[in-house]
Design an enzyme around this catalytic site. Sequence first.
Site, PDB file in Angstrom:
ATOM      1  N   ARG A   1       2.047 -12.209  -0.502  1.00  0.00           N
ATOM      2  CA  ARG A   1       0.738 -12.554   0.072  1.00  0.00           C
ATOM      3  C   ARG A   1       0.110 -13.751  -0.622  1.00  0.00           C
ATOM      4  O   ARG A   1       0.466 -14.100  -1.733  1.00  0.00           O
ATOM      5  CB  ARG A   1      -0.204 -11.349  -0.069  1.00  0.00           C
ATOM      6  CG  ARG A   1       0.319 -10.120   0.700  1.00  0.00           C
ATOM      7  CD  ARG A   1      -0.731  -9.445   1.503  1.00  0.00           C
ATOM      8  NE  ARG A   1      -0.138  -8.486   2.428  1.00  0.00           N
ATOM      9  CZ  ARG A   1      -0.645  -8.230   3.638  1.00  0.00           C
ATOM     10  NH1 ARG A   1      -1.715  -8.850   4.059  1.00  0.00           N
ATOM     11  NH2 ARG A   1      -0.071  -7.352   4.426  1.00  0.00           N
TER      12      ARG A   1
ATOM     13  N   HIS B   1     -10.761  -2.324  11.358  1.00  0.00           N
ATOM     14  CA  HIS B   1      -9.654  -3.163  10.892  1.00  0.00           C
ATOM     15  C   HIS B   1      -9.419  -4.270  11.923  1.00  0.00           C
ATOM     16  O   HIS B   1      -8.431  -4.257  12.661  1.00  0.00           O
ATOM     17  CB  HIS B   1      -8.399  -2.286  10.723  1.00  0.00           C
ATOM     18  CG  HIS B   1      -7.267  -2.950  10.001  1.00  0.00           C
ATOM     19  ND1 HIS B   1      -5.963  -2.466  10.082  1.00  0.00           N
ATOM     20  CD2 HIS B   1      -7.208  -4.013   9.173  1.00  0.00           C
ATOM     21  CE1 HIS B   1      -5.174  -3.232   9.333  1.00  0.00           C
ATOM     22  NE2 HIS B   1      -5.906  -4.171   8.785  1.00  0.00           N
TER      23      HIS B   1
ATOM     24  N   ASP C   1      -9.427  -9.704   8.995  1.00  0.00           N
ATOM     25  CA  ASP C   1      -8.923  -8.365   8.668  1.00  0.00           C
ATOM     26  C   ASP C   1      -9.924  -7.242   8.900  1.00  0.00           C
ATOM     27  O   ASP C   1      -9.536  -6.155   9.288  1.00  0.00           O
ATOM     28  CB  ASP C   1      -8.456  -8.333   7.203  1.00  0.00           C
ATOM     29  CG  ASP C   1      -7.495  -7.183   6.907  1.00  0.00           C
ATOM     30  OD1 ASP C   1      -6.530  -7.010   7.664  1.00  0.00           O
ATOM     31  OD2 ASP C   1      -7.724  -6.440   5.938  1.00  0.00           O
TER      32      ASP C   1
ATOM     33  N   ARG D   1       0.850  -1.195   0.000  1.00  0.00           N
ATOM     34  CA  ARG D   1       0.000   0.000   0.000  1.00  0.00           C
ATOM     35  C   ARG D   1       0.886   1.246   0.000  1.00  0.00           C
ATOM     36  O   ARG D   1       1.974   1.251   0.563  1.00  0.00           O
ATOM     37  CB  ARG D   1      -0.917   0.019   1.223  1.00  0.00           C
ATOM     38  CG  ARG D   1      -2.081  -0.962   1.123  1.00  0.00           C
ATOM     39  CD  ARG D   1      -3.004  -0.869   2.324  1.00  0.00           C
ATOM     40  NE  ARG D   1      -2.352  -1.313   3.535  1.00  0.00           N
ATOM     41  CZ  ARG D   1      -1.835  -0.538   4.458  1.00  0.00           C
ATOM     42  NH1 ARG D   1      -1.932   0.776   4.368  1.00  0.00           N
ATOM     43  NH2 ARG D   1      -1.237  -1.039   5.513  1.00  0.00           N
TER      44      ARG D   1
ATOM     45  N   TYR E   1      -1.019  -3.648  -7.061  1.00  0.00           N
ATOM     46  CA  TYR E   1      -0.852  -4.341  -5.778  1.00  0.00           C
ATOM     47  C   TYR E   1      -2.178  -4.416  -5.019  1.00  0.00           C
ATOM     48  O   TYR E   1      -2.906  -3.420  -4.910  1.00  0.00           O
ATOM     49  CB  TYR E   1       0.212  -3.654  -4.889  1.00  0.00           C
ATOM     50  CG  TYR E   1       0.123  -4.184  -3.478  1.00  0.00           C
ATOM     51  CD1 TYR E   1       0.586  -5.457  -3.169  1.00  0.00           C
ATOM     52  CD2 TYR E   1      -0.523  -3.467  -2.475  1.00  0.00           C
ATOM     53  CE1 TYR E   1       0.422  -5.984  -1.897  1.00  0.00           C
ATOM     54  CE2 TYR E   1      -0.686  -3.986  -1.197  1.00  0.00           C
ATOM     55  CZ  TYR E   1      -0.207  -5.250  -0.921  1.00  0.00           C
ATOM     56  OH  TYR E   1      -0.388  -5.775   0.328  1.00  0.00           O
TER      57      TYR E   1
ATOM     58  N   SER F   1      -1.450  -3.459  10.312  1.00  0.00           N
ATOM     59  CA  SER F   1      -1.058  -4.368   9.239  1.00  0.00           C
ATOM     60  C   SER F   1       0.186  -5.163   9.626  1.00  0.00           C
ATOM     61  O   SER F   1       1.140  -4.598  10.157  1.00  0.00           O
ATOM     62  CB  SER F   1      -0.790  -3.570   7.972  1.00  0.00           C
ATOM     63  OG  SER F   1      -1.942  -2.840   7.633  1.00  0.00           O
TER      64      SER F   1
ATOM     65  N   CYS G   1       0.621  -7.323  11.959  1.00  0.00           N
ATOM     66  CA  CYS G   1       0.859  -7.427  13.403  1.00  0.00           C
ATOM     67  C   CYS G   1       0.087  -8.584  14.035  1.00  0.00           C
ATOM     68  O   CYS G   1      -0.111  -8.611  15.250  1.00  0.00           O
ATOM     69  CB  CYS G   1       0.529  -6.116  14.099  1.00  0.00           C
ATOM     70  SG  CYS G   1       1.712  -4.811  13.710  1.00  0.00           S
TER      71      CYS G   1
ATOM     72  N   LYS H   1      -9.644  -2.569   1.523  1.00  0.00           N
ATOM     73  CA  LYS H   1      -9.367  -1.418   2.383  1.00  0.00           C
ATOM     74  C   LYS H   1     -10.117  -0.164   1.902  1.00  0.00           C
ATOM     75  O   LYS H   1     -10.618   0.617   2.704  1.00  0.00           O
ATOM     76  CB  LYS H   1      -7.857  -1.148   2.460  1.00  0.00           C
ATOM     77  CG  LYS H   1      -7.066  -2.246   3.187  1.00  0.00           C
ATOM     78  CD  LYS H   1      -7.720  -2.596   4.446  1.00  0.00           C
ATOM     79  CE  LYS H   1      -7.096  -3.579   5.408  1.00  0.00           C
ATOM     80  NZ  LYS H   1      -5.866  -4.200   5.327  1.00  0.00           N
TER      81      LYS H   1
HETATM   82  P1  GTP Z   1      -2.368  -7.709   7.508  1.00  0.00           P
HETATM   83  O1  GTP Z   1      -2.862  -8.781   6.588  1.00  0.00           O
HETATM   84  O2  GTP Z   1      -1.292  -6.884   6.890  1.00  0.00           O
HETATM   85  O3  GTP Z   1      -3.455  -6.863   8.062  1.00  0.00           O
HETATM   86  O4  GTP Z   1      -1.570  -8.464   8.713  1.00  0.00           O
HETATM   87  P2  GTP Z   1      -2.066  -9.294   9.987  1.00  0.00           P
HETATM   88  O5  GTP Z   1      -2.380  -8.370  11.102  1.00  0.00           O
HETATM   89  O6  GTP Z   1      -3.102 -10.278   9.610  1.00  0.00           O
HETATM   90  O7  GTP Z   1      -0.709 -10.069  10.424  1.00  0.00           O
HETATM   91  P3  GTP Z   1      -0.320 -11.614  10.311  1.00  0.00           P
HETATM   92  O8  GTP Z   1      -1.166 -12.500  11.171  1.00  0.00           O
HETATM   93  O9  GTP Z   1      -0.205 -11.975   8.880  1.00  0.00           O
HETATM   94  O10 GTP Z   1       1.132 -11.597  10.959  1.00  0.00           O
HETATM   95  C1  GTP Z   1       2.156 -10.768  10.481  1.00  0.00           C
HETATM   96  C2  GTP Z   1       3.493 -11.199  11.022  1.00  0.00           C
HETATM   97  O11 GTP Z   1       3.477 -11.204  12.449  1.00  0.00           O
HETATM   98  C3  GTP Z   1       3.904 -12.601  10.588  1.00  0.00           C
HETATM   99  O12 GTP Z   1       5.246 -12.583  10.212  1.00  0.00           O
HETATM  100  C4  GTP Z   1       3.712 -13.433  11.822  1.00  0.00           C
HETATM  101  O13 GTP Z   1       4.588 -14.520  11.873  1.00  0.00           O
HETATM  102  C5  GTP Z   1       3.956 -12.442  12.953  1.00  0.00           C
HETATM  103  N1  GTP Z   1       3.182 -12.801  14.163  1.00  0.00           N
HETATM  104  C6  GTP Z   1       1.849 -13.052  14.228  1.00  0.00           C
HETATM  105  N2  GTP Z   1       1.467 -13.392  15.482  1.00  0.00           N
HETATM  106  C7  GTP Z   1       2.589 -13.344  16.231  1.00  0.00           C
HETATM  107  C8  GTP Z   1       2.851 -13.594  17.633  1.00  0.00           C
HETATM  108  O14 GTP Z   1       1.976 -13.931  18.429  1.00  0.00           O
HETATM  109  N3  GTP Z   1       4.140 -13.420  18.043  1.00  0.00           N
HETATM  110  C9  GTP Z   1       5.133 -13.055  17.175  1.00  0.00           C
HETATM  111  N4  GTP Z   1       6.367 -12.925  17.670  1.00  0.00           N
HETATM  112  N5  GTP Z   1       4.932 -12.822  15.850  1.00  0.00           N
HETATM  113  C10 GTP Z   1       3.676 -12.964  15.397  1.00  0.00           C
HETATM  114  C1  SPV Z   2      -3.023  -4.533   5.319  1.00  0.00           C
HETATM  115  O1  SPV Z   2      -2.027  -3.954   4.872  1.00  0.00           O
HETATM  116  O2  SPV Z   2      -3.575  -4.211   6.401  1.00  0.00           O
HETATM  117  C2  SPV Z   2      -3.585  -5.680   4.580  1.00  0.00           C
HETATM  118  C3  SPV Z   2      -3.111  -5.935   3.230  1.00  0.00           C
HETATM  119  O3  SPV Z   2      -4.473  -6.350   5.072  1.00  0.00           O
HETATM  120  S1  SPV Z   2      -3.743  -4.812   2.101  1.00  0.00           S
HETATM  121  O4  SPV Z   2      -4.909  -5.397   1.457  1.00  0.00           O
HETATM  122  O5  SPV Z   2      -2.686  -4.574   1.143  1.00  0.00           O
HETATM  123  O6  SPV Z   2      -4.139  -3.585   2.750  1.00  0.00           O
HETATM  124 MN    MN Z   3      -5.000  -5.672   7.159  1.00  0.00          MN
END
Ligand code: GTP
Ligand code: SPV
Ligand code: MN
Length: 587
Positions: free
Chosen positions: A371, A226, A277, A69, A197, A248, A250, A206
């Site tokens: 992704r 979110h 999400d 983004r 993207y 994002s 996290c 989003k």
């Molecule tokens: P978006 O799709 O961008 O909104 O991301 P998201 O919030 O869904 O994050 P996602 O679950 O894909 O995790 C992102 C990163 O954080 C990955 O590399 C995970 O391995 C890491 N992660 C997720 N949960 C944990 C946790 O409990 N501890 C740690 N140390 N890392 C974590």
């Molecule tokens: C984020 O960045 O919070 C995502 C991926 O979930 S995107 O659709 O690119 O915004």
């Molecule tokens: Mn997201």
Amino acid sequence: MTKNESVLNWIENMKQLVKPDQVVWIDGSEEQLNQLRAEACSTGEMIKLNEEKLPGCYLHRTAVNDVARVEGRTFICSRKEEDAGPTNHWMDPQDAYKMLFDIAKDSYQGRTMYVIPYSMGPIGSPFAKIGVELTDSIYVVMNMSIMARVGNAVWDVLGDSNDWVRGLHCKCQIDEEKRYICHFPEDNTIISVNSGYGGNVLLGKKCFALRIASYQGKTEGWMAEHMLILGLENPKGEVKYITAAFPSACGKTNLAMLIPPEGYKSKGYKVWTVGDDIAWMRKGPDGRLWAINPENGFFGVAPGTNLKSNPNALYTTKEGTIFTNVVHNLDDNTVWWEGLDKNPPENAKNWKGQDWNGKTATEKGAHPNSRFTAPAKNCPCISSEFENGAGVPISAIVFGGRRAQTTPLVYQSRDWNNGVFVGSIMASETTAAATGAVGVVRRDPMAMLPFCGYHMGDYFKHWIEMGEELGDKAPKIFNVNWFRLDDEGNFIWPGFGDNLRVLEWIIKRCDGEVDAQETAIGYVPYAEDINLEGLDFSIDTLKSILEVKNDQWAKEAEGIEEFYTKFGDRLPQELRNQLETLKANLK
Ligand code: GTP
Ligand code: SPV
Ligand code: MN
């Protein structure tokens, strides 16, 4: 197709502008999608992966300058600048339309216009909203067909209503200097140019489901957030629903698909995924807050996803999935990314399409924001309520971010308004999900900083008003931080499945089953009340990540005060009072 005049007129106008060679109406059928998939493979836009190992799966590479983004090029084009607020980029709508129409003009020449009718939310659900996206990208058609409910059924529900969101996407030349993602909340319109993207071009996600929908929610009395939505089932078979807002990359997808640690699993604890999400929430007939996931698939971060960290996500990607910017394993025509396993392929292409040998490479093979786009129905732990148009009742709302220090593993707000304060002061280290520096701590209220479609001060006020409306039926509000670091820079808390130990405490608090200690920032668990059974983790270490250090929080309060000044007199008095209370508590 449709006879809806507002739709037909708008499409005609857009045709005159972008001048496609032909127009294809996406009907939602597998036959049509298959034709498009074949076409995309013939042009190289998509690579068909190993049909035995990854049936129905495809690989796509974006341009190297187009991998995340672009917050600096994302605009809220409200008529009045002050309505976009201090946290959004703003452009005058007339100027924006003119600029965008100049860029989009004739840009579909030699290309096809795809008309995608889609529903955010189960078709016909009282929560659901309709959009139409015009695009010149088959990749977008294929992704939208996974992420939203797409096809002719949408026209039937829309009828001749004018209540739908217009979305125009033009790839143009993928020129980053002319890349713009513009939202016109007062016109229900989104225009995105010069990107391919996901977050910039899958306009239902989003752009609509958060930026436009947050504005609609403010006007219509509901919330677009979110947030993941999960159901936590206890051994008695009772399911309680939790939403959680993390910025994002996290941990939303990971928490939403959590697999309980052994000790919990054997007792009968289960986690069910409703969404990973986005949550749309409104007051239900019983006075509680109810939520749906408006999406139909997961657009998840690939790196770090493996059989140990998130097996459910990995299973979800085994069929009908589009992978973007991962490694292409040429030996067996499959995919790989950092953190999948310890066996990187040697005969491979990296995310840029260059020869890559995982055994000798010095550069990463997959982009950090690579992704997968996977259908929700593939998910082994998808909730039985996923298709329920009435949604699920929410017991707890959890905020959280990546903070190496300061923020404890978990704490509970004192009440709703204090919880709104906790959400409003969220701060987190930036990630690869957006372009720009990674690892910089920034304030990201409710994880909505890049996604709130109007003035953030008014958004806070909307939260406070929702609390007034829900009264004592409002969910309890918590904050978590899985990301505390030790002196060597290692994560202290094991995270992932073990986060259930924290969710258990949260549910016990909602049910009034466990005490807590009051601190300057809210209620923190007694270490003994977090179950560490089966975990090699000492109670002293746990105490160290539960501790609230008043000197650190005094610094934090200064940062909050500075952040709050941005909002001027549109910062609700309630939050100003909350900050004063925090400062007084710290003295
Ligand atoms: P978006 O799709 O961008 O909104 O991301 P998201 O919030 O869904 O994050 P996602 O679950 O894909 O995790 C992102 C990163 O954080 C990955 O590399 C995970 O391995 C890491 N992660 C997720 N949960 C944990 C946790 O409990 N501890 C740690 N140390 N890392 C974590
Ligand atoms: C984020 O960045 O919070 C995502 C991926 O979930 S995107 O659709 O690119 O915004
Ligand atoms: Mn997201």
